[in-house]
Design a protein around this motif. Sequence first.
Motif, PDB file in Angstrom:
ATOM      1  N   TRP A  53       0.868  -1.298   0.076  1.00 33.26           N
ATOM      2  CA  TRP A  53       0.130   0.002   0.050  1.00 33.26           C
ATOM      3  C   TRP A  53       0.835   1.275   0.098  1.00 33.26           C
ATOM      4  O   TRP A  53       1.825   1.237   0.601  1.00 33.26           O
ATOM      5  CB  TRP A  53      -0.888   0.039   1.144  1.00 33.26           C
ATOM      6  CG  TRP A  53      -1.825  -1.043   1.284  1.00 33.26           C
ATOM      7  CD1 TRP A  53      -1.986  -2.301   1.847  1.00 33.26           C
ATOM      8  CD2 TRP A  53      -3.179  -0.842   0.562  1.00 33.26           C
ATOM      9  NE1 TRP A  53      -2.902  -3.108   1.470  1.00 33.26           N
ATOM     10  CE2 TRP A  53      -3.774  -2.195   1.018  1.00 33.26           C
ATOM     11  CE3 TRP A  53      -3.989  -0.027  -0.030  1.00 33.26           C
ATOM     12  CZ2 TRP A  53      -5.121  -2.601   0.298  1.00 33.26           C
ATOM     13  CZ3 TRP A  53      -5.197  -0.511  -0.467  1.00 33.26           C
ATOM     14  CH2 TRP A  53      -5.890  -1.454  -0.321  1.00 33.26           C
ATOM     15  N   SER A  54       0.443   2.108  -0.523  1.00 35.69           N
ATOM     16  CA  SER A  54       1.088   3.585  -0.624  1.00 35.69           C
ATOM     17  C   SER A  54       0.171   4.651  -0.724  1.00 35.69           C
ATOM     18  O   SER A  54      -0.992   4.382  -1.322  1.00 35.69           O
ATOM     19  CB  SER A  54       1.924   3.667  -1.970  1.00 35.69           C
ATOM     20  OG  SER A  54       2.625   4.886  -2.123  1.00 35.69           O
ATOM     21  N   LEU A  55       0.307   5.690  -0.112  1.00 29.86           N
ATOM     22  CA  LEU A  55      -0.274   6.833  -0.215  1.00 29.86           C
ATOM     23  C   LEU A  55      -0.047   7.761  -1.520  1.00 29.86           C
ATOM     24  O   LEU A  55      -0.833   8.622  -1.832  1.00 29.86           O
ATOM     25  CB  LEU A  55       0.042   8.008   0.749  1.00 29.86           C
ATOM     26  CG  LEU A  55      -0.349   7.411   2.142  1.00 29.86           C
ATOM     27  CD1 LEU A  55       0.055   8.445   3.319  1.00 29.86           C
ATOM     28  CD2 LEU A  55      -1.812   7.011   2.475  1.00 29.86           C
ATOM     29  N   SER A  56       1.017   7.293  -2.145  1.00 29.88           N
ATOM     30  CA  SER A  56       1.559   8.396  -3.443  1.00 29.88           C
ATOM     31  C   SER A  56       1.246   7.666  -4.618  1.00 29.88           C
ATOM     32  O   SER A  56       1.468   8.104  -5.644  1.00 29.88           O
ATOM     33  CB  SER A  56       3.028   8.526  -3.336  1.00 29.88           C
ATOM     34  OG  SER A  56       3.871   7.466  -3.248  1.00 29.88           O
ATOM     35  N   GLY A  57       0.959   6.364  -4.575  1.00 32.14           N
ATOM     36  CA  GLY A  57       0.837   5.503  -5.889  1.00 32.14           C
ATOM     37  C   GLY A  57      -0.469   4.904  -6.518  1.00 32.14           C
ATOM     38  O   GLY A  57      -1.001   4.264  -5.450  1.00 32.14           O
ATOM     39  N   ASP A  58      -0.759   5.032  -7.544  1.00 25.78           N
ATOM     40  CA  ASP A  58      -2.038   4.223  -7.945  1.00 25.78           C
ATOM     41  C   ASP A  58      -1.615   3.792  -9.434  1.00 25.78           C
ATOM     42  O   ASP A  58      -0.682   4.089  -9.920  1.00 25.78           O
ATOM     43  CB  ASP A  58      -3.220   4.822  -7.891  1.00 25.78           C
ATOM     44  CG  ASP A  58      -3.338   6.313  -8.500  1.00 25.78           C
ATOM     45  OD1 ASP A  58      -2.523   6.398  -9.586  1.00 25.78           O
ATOM     46  OD2 ASP A  58      -3.967   6.959  -8.114  1.00 25.78           O
ATOM     47  N   SER A  59      -2.499   3.618 -10.092  1.00 23.41           N
ATOM     48  CA  SER A  59      -2.331   3.000 -11.552  1.00 23.41           C
ATOM     49  C   SER A  59      -1.897   4.262 -12.277  1.00 23.41           C
ATOM     50  O   SER A  59      -1.320   4.027 -13.388  1.00 23.41           O
ATOM     51  CB  SER A  59      -3.606   2.297 -12.066  1.00 23.41           C
ATOM     52  OG  SER A  59      -4.603   3.075 -12.171  1.00 23.41           O
ATOM     53  N   ALA A  60      -2.697   5.320 -12.104  1.00 18.09           N
ATOM     54  CA  ALA A  60      -2.014   6.439 -12.875  1.00 18.09           C
ATOM     55  C   ALA A  60      -0.775   7.068 -12.247  1.00 18.09           C
ATOM     56  O   ALA A  60      -0.176   7.750 -13.242  1.00 18.09           O
ATOM     57  CB  ALA A  60      -3.141   7.446 -12.780  1.00 18.09           C
ATOM     58  N   THR A  61      -0.253   7.071 -11.182  1.00 21.21           N
ATOM     59  CA  THR A  61       0.766   7.519 -10.589  1.00 21.21           C
ATOM     60  C   THR A  61       1.498   6.406 -10.185  1.00 21.21           C
ATOM     61  O   THR A  61       1.518   6.543  -8.817  1.00 21.21           O
ATOM     62  CB  THR A  61       0.530   8.880  -9.663  1.00 21.21           C
ATOM     63  OG1 THR A  61      -0.338   8.576  -8.767  1.00 21.21           O
ATOM     64  CG2 THR A  61      -0.026   9.804 -10.399  1.00 21.21           C
ATOM     65  N   PRO A  62       2.267   5.520 -10.728  1.00 20.09           N
ATOM     66  CA  PRO A  62       2.919   4.465  -9.948  1.00 20.09           C
ATOM     67  C   PRO A  62       4.065   4.902  -8.954  1.00 20.09           C
ATOM     68  O   PRO A  62       4.830   5.867  -9.430  1.00 20.09           O
ATOM     69  CB  PRO A  62       3.423   3.551 -10.989  1.00 20.09           C
ATOM     70  CG  PRO A  62       3.439   4.371 -12.217  1.00 20.09           C
ATOM     71  CD  PRO A  62       2.374   5.379 -12.115  1.00 20.09           C
ATOM     72  N   ALA A  63       4.081   4.365  -7.858  1.00 20.24           N
ATOM     73  CA  ALA A  63       5.536   4.659  -7.043  1.00 20.24           C
ATOM     74  C   ALA A  63       6.243   3.549  -6.481  1.00 20.24           C
ATOM     75  O   ALA A  63       5.555   2.429  -6.650  1.00 20.24           O
ATOM     76  CB  ALA A  63       4.730   5.128  -5.592  1.00 20.24           C
ATOM     77  N   LEU A  64       7.367   3.894  -6.483  1.00 18.38           N
ATOM     78  CA  LEU A  64       8.508   2.958  -5.991  1.00 18.38           C
ATOM     79  C   LEU A  64       9.036   3.215  -4.554  1.00 18.38           C
ATOM     80  O   LEU A  64       8.790   4.542  -4.333  1.00 18.38           O
ATOM     81  CB  LEU A  64       9.367   2.611  -6.814  1.00 18.38           C
ATOM     82  CG  LEU A  64      10.381   3.413  -7.412  1.00 18.38           C
ATOM     83  CD1 LEU A  64      11.366   4.003  -6.548  1.00 18.38           C
ATOM     84  CD2 LEU A  64      10.615   3.031  -8.938  1.00 18.38           C
ATOM     85  N   LEU A  65       9.685   2.370  -3.767  1.00 16.97           N
ATOM     86  CA  LEU A  65      10.378   2.656  -2.809  1.00 16.97           C
ATOM     87  C   LEU A  65      11.806   2.532  -3.022  1.00 16.97           C
ATOM     88  O   LEU A  65      12.207   1.259  -3.291  1.00 16.97           O
ATOM     89  CB  LEU A  65      10.019   1.763  -1.435  1.00 16.97           C
ATOM     90  CG  LEU A  65      10.414   2.196  -0.114  1.00 16.97           C
ATOM     91  CD1 LEU A  65       9.622   3.467   0.221  1.00 16.97           C
ATOM     92  CD2 LEU A  65       9.958   1.184   0.874  1.00 16.97           C
ATOM     93  N   LEU A  66      12.559   3.726  -2.992  1.00 20.57           N
ATOM     94  CA  LEU A  66      13.888   3.542  -3.189  1.00 20.57           C
ATOM     95  C   LEU A  66      14.777   3.548  -1.931  1.00 20.57           C
ATOM     96  O   LEU A  66      14.539   4.476  -1.015  1.00 20.57           O
ATOM     97  CB  LEU A  66      14.441   4.722  -3.906  1.00 20.57           C
ATOM     98  CG  LEU A  66      15.720   4.958  -4.222  1.00 20.57           C
ATOM     99  CD1 LEU A  66      16.318   3.959  -5.276  1.00 20.57           C
ATOM    100  CD2 LEU A  66      16.039   6.528  -4.532  1.00 20.57           C
ATOM    101  N   THR A  67      15.604   2.496  -1.621  1.00 22.04           N
ATOM    102  CA  THR A  67      16.499   2.508  -0.617  1.00 22.04           C
ATOM    103  C   THR A  67      18.027   2.995  -0.835  1.00 22.04           C
ATOM    104  O   THR A  67      18.454   1.883  -1.666  1.00 22.04           O
ATOM    105  CB  THR A  67      16.199   1.042   0.238  1.00 22.04           C
ATOM    106  OG1 THR A  67      15.132   1.036   0.597  1.00 22.04           O
ATOM    107  CG2 THR A  67      17.260   1.150   1.615  1.00 22.04           C
ATOM    108  N   THR A  68      18.346   3.834  -0.139  1.00 19.97           N
ATOM    109  CA  THR A  68      19.798   4.218  -0.469  1.00 19.97           C
ATOM    110  C   THR A  68      20.470   4.020   0.718  1.00 19.97           C
ATOM    111  O   THR A  68      20.011   3.944   1.924  1.00 19.97           O
ATOM    112  CB  THR A  68      19.840   5.588  -1.291  1.00 19.97           C
ATOM    113  OG1 THR A  68      19.351   6.494  -0.308  1.00 19.97           O
ATOM    114  CG2 THR A  68      19.208   5.549  -2.501  1.00 19.97           C
ATOM    115  N   THR A  69      21.715   4.115   0.918  1.00 20.49           N
ATOM    116  CA  THR A  69      22.566   4.316   1.987  1.00 20.49           C
ATOM    117  C   THR A  69      22.915   5.833   2.164  1.00 20.49           C
ATOM    118  O   THR A  69      23.344   6.653   1.326  1.00 20.49           O
ATOM    119  CB  THR A  69      24.009   3.630   1.640  1.00 20.49           C
ATOM    120  OG1 THR A  69      23.600   2.313   1.603  1.00 20.49           O
ATOM    121  CG2 THR A  69      24.932   3.731   3.102  1.00 20.49           C
ATOM    122  N   GLY A  70      22.488   6.404   3.516  1.00 24.49           N
ATOM    123  CA  GLY A  70      22.672   7.771   3.734  1.00 24.49           C
ATOM    124  C   GLY A  70      24.382   8.185   3.576  1.00 24.49           C
ATOM    125  O   GLY A  70      25.236   7.382   4.158  1.00 24.49           O
TER     126      GLY A  70
END
Length: 110
Positions: free
Chosen positions: A42-59
């Motif tokens: 689940w995401s607050l920022s993504g749906d079929s019109a605005t897909p969202a991913l979660l990017l994990t980087t190293t600080g």
Amino acid sequence: MSLRVRYAKLLRRLGHQRWFAWFGRQVTPLDRWVRRRTRGRWSLSGDSATPALLLTTTGRRSGLPRQQPLLYARDGADFVVVGSNWGQAGHPAWSANLLRDPAAVVDVDG
């Protein structure tokens, strides 16, 4: 005009508003929390019109994992993201983290 085209036009128009940038910065931590709790389903920022991913980087300073939900587009097997920082002048922190250490984890739909 299709619903998707109207939605894209609305997002472009909102993207130029200062209040929208402020709102987006307030929602981002909540979106990260929702994604962690639902393991990316689940995401607050993504749906079929605005897909969202979660990017994990190293600080770059802390060396700790940093997660950022981002809107994306597909280019074949690749993901395209834009470091817009909600329309503000400076670059977002996640892009500086990637410049320091380009290794990252991308989570799409859990």
